[in-house]
Design a protein around this motif. Structure first.
Motif, short mmCIF file in Angstrom:
data_model
loop_
_atom_site.label_atom_id
_atom_site.label_comp_id
_atom_site.label_asym_id
_atom_site.label_seq_id
_atom_site.Cartn_x
_atom_site.Cartn_y
_atom_site.Cartn_z
N ASN A 1 4.21 2.59 7.52
CA ASN A 1 4.07 2.55 6.07
C ASN A 1 2.61 2.50 5.63
O ASN A 1 2.30 2.21 4.48
N SER A 2 1.72 2.80 6.56
CA SER A 2 0.29 2.80 6.26
C SER A 2 -0.21 4.22 6.04
O SER A 2 0.15 5.13 6.79
N ALA A 3 -1.02 4.40 4.99
CA ALA A 3 -1.59 5.71 4.69
C ALA A 3 -3.10 5.63 4.89
O ALA A 3 -3.84 5.32 3.96
N GLY B 1 13.67 7.53 13.14
CA GLY B 1 12.83 7.21 14.30
C GLY B 1 11.45 7.84 14.26
O GLY B 1 10.59 7.49 15.07
N HIS B 2 11.24 8.77 13.34
CA HIS B 2 9.91 9.39 13.23
C HIS B 2 8.98 8.45 12.48
O HIS B 2 9.24 8.06 11.34
N THR B 3 7.86 8.13 13.12
CA THR B 3 6.95 7.17 12.50
C THR B 3 5.90 7.85 11.61
O THR B 3 5.33 7.22 10.74
N ALA B 4 5.65 9.13 11.84
CA ALA B 4 4.64 9.83 11.04
C ALA B 4 5.32 10.68 9.99
O ALA B 4 6.34 11.33 10.25
N LEU B 5 4.73 10.71 8.80
CA LEU B 5 5.29 11.47 7.69
C LEU B 5 4.14 12.10 6.93
O LEU B 5 3.11 11.46 6.67
N TYR B 6 4.30 13.38 6.58
CA TYR B 6 3.24 14.15 5.93
C TYR B 6 3.77 14.77 4.64
O TYR B 6 4.91 15.23 4.58
N TRP B 7 2.91 14.81 3.63
CA TRP B 7 3.21 15.53 2.40
C TRP B 7 2.23 16.71 2.27
O TRP B 7 1.02 16.56 2.47
N TYR B 8 2.80 17.87 1.89
CA TYR B 8 2.02 19.08 1.65
C TYR B 8 2.42 19.67 0.30
O TYR B 8 3.54 19.45 -0.18
N THR C 1 8.41 3.20 2.58
CA THR C 1 9.09 1.95 2.91
C THR C 1 9.32 1.91 4.41
O THR C 1 10.13 2.67 4.93
N GLY C 2 8.61 1.02 5.09
CA GLY C 2 8.75 0.90 6.54
C GLY C 2 8.52 2.23 7.21
O GLY C 2 7.50 2.88 6.99
N GLU C 3 9.44 2.65 8.04
CA GLU C 3 9.33 3.94 8.69
C GLU C 3 10.44 4.86 8.20
O GLU C 3 10.94 5.70 8.92
N SER C 4 10.78 4.71 6.90
CA SER C 4 11.83 5.56 6.37
C SER C 4 11.33 6.30 5.15
O SER C 4 10.27 6.92 5.20
N VAL C 5 12.04 6.20 4.09
CA VAL C 5 11.84 7.07 2.93
C VAL C 5 10.44 6.93 2.36
O VAL C 5 9.83 5.86 2.38
#
Lengths: 115, 116
Positions: A52-54, A28-35, A70-74
Motif C-alpha cells: 500500500n506504499s506509493a 496475491g500481486h503486491t505491485a500495482l500500476y496505473w497508466y 488498501t493493503g495489497e488489494s483494491v
C-alpha cells in the motif's frame, strides 16, 4: 483464475466534477500500476504501489490526481475537478512484485470522457 | 531520458504476408524489453519479452523479436500474418533504472491492418 478488473468500464462526467476509478488486482500481486492512454498515444505511467506504499508519485500529471491502495488489494485513482484533457482510458496492471522483469497483467481499462 | 520509438503509426499487410514492426529504445542500462498487443475493446496482452541471453525471443501467436544492442532495436516479426492479428502493437521498456519500481515506458503504438 480471475484477472485484473476495473470499474466502471465507462465513465462520462462533466468538467469540474470529481471521479473515482477502481482497480482490483490479481490476488496475491503486491505491485500495482496505473497508466493513462490518451487517444492515439502510448501508455503513460502515472503511479505504482508496492503493497500500500506509493514510493514514486512523480508520474501523476497534476495535484488533481491522487491514488490510494488498501493493503495489497483494491486501488482507487481519484481525479478532482476533472478537465477535458483528462479524457482517456485509464489502465491498471498488477504483478507479483515490483521490478521490470516481472510480468504485468493489465485490466480492460476505464474509458473516461469529460464533457 | 528513457524513451521508446515506434516509427510506423499504421501498417497494412496482406493476409499470409510477413510482418515486421519496428521499435527503437533509448535506455541507460541493460533494457528489459516487451511487446504487447491490444485488440479492439481488449486489454493489453503480453506477446513476448527480452531480459537477457538469446537475442531472438519467441512469443505467443507465432511472433518473435530480435534484440540488437548495436542498433538499440527490438523489432517484432511474424512470418505469415493472419486476419486475427489486426490490432495495435506496443513496444515497451521496463524502467528499472535507479530502483526496483519496474513501470513500463511505452511507444505510441503501431496499428496493424490486415487485407484479405
Amino acid at each position: 483464475g480471475a484477472g485484473v478488473s476495473q470499474s466502471p468500464s465507462n465513465k462520462v462526467t462533466e468538467k469540474g466534477k470529481d471521479v473515482e476509478l477502481r482497480c482490483d488486482p490479481i490476488s496475491g500481486h503486491t505491485a500495482l500500476y496505473w497508466y493513462r492512454q490518451r487517444l492515439g498515444q502510448g501508455l503513460e505511467f502515472l503511479i505504482y504501489f508496492q503493497g500500500n506504499s506509493a514510493p514514486d508519485k512523480s508520474g501523476l500529471p497534476s495535484d488533481r490526481f491522487s491514488a490510494e491502495r488498501t493493503g495489497e488489494s483494491v486501488s482507487t485513482l481519484t481525479i478532482q475537478r476533472t478537465q477535458q484533457e483528462d479524457s482517456a482510458v485509464y489502465l491498471c496492471a498488477s504483478s507479483s512484485t515490483s521490478g521490470a522483469h516481472y510480468e504485468q497483467y493489465f485490466g480492460p481499462g476505464t474509458r473516461l470522457t469529460v464533457t | 531520458a528513457q524513451s521508446v520509438t515506434q516509427p510506423d503509426i499504421h501498417i497494412t499487410v496482406s493476409e499470409g504476408a510477413s510482418l515486421e514492426l519496428r521499435c527503437n529504445y533509448s535506455y541507460g542500462a541493460t533494457p528489459y524489453l516487451f511487446w504487447y498487443v491490444q485488440s479492439p475493446g481488449q486489454g493489453l496482452q503480453l506477446l513476448l519479452k527480452y531480459f537477457s541471453g538469446d537475442t531472438l525471443v519467441q512469443g505467443i501467436k507465432g511472433f518473435e523479436a530480435e534484440f540488437k544492442r548495436s542498433q538499440s532495436s527490438f523489432n517484432l516479426r511474424k512470418p505469415s500474418v493472419h486476419w486475427s492479428d489486426a490490432a495495435e502493437y506496443f513496444c515497451a521498456v521496463g524502467d528499472n533504472y535507479g530502483g526496483s519500481q519496474g513501470n513500463l515506458i511505452f511507444g505510441k503504438g503501431t496499428k496493424l491492418s490486415v487485407k484479405p
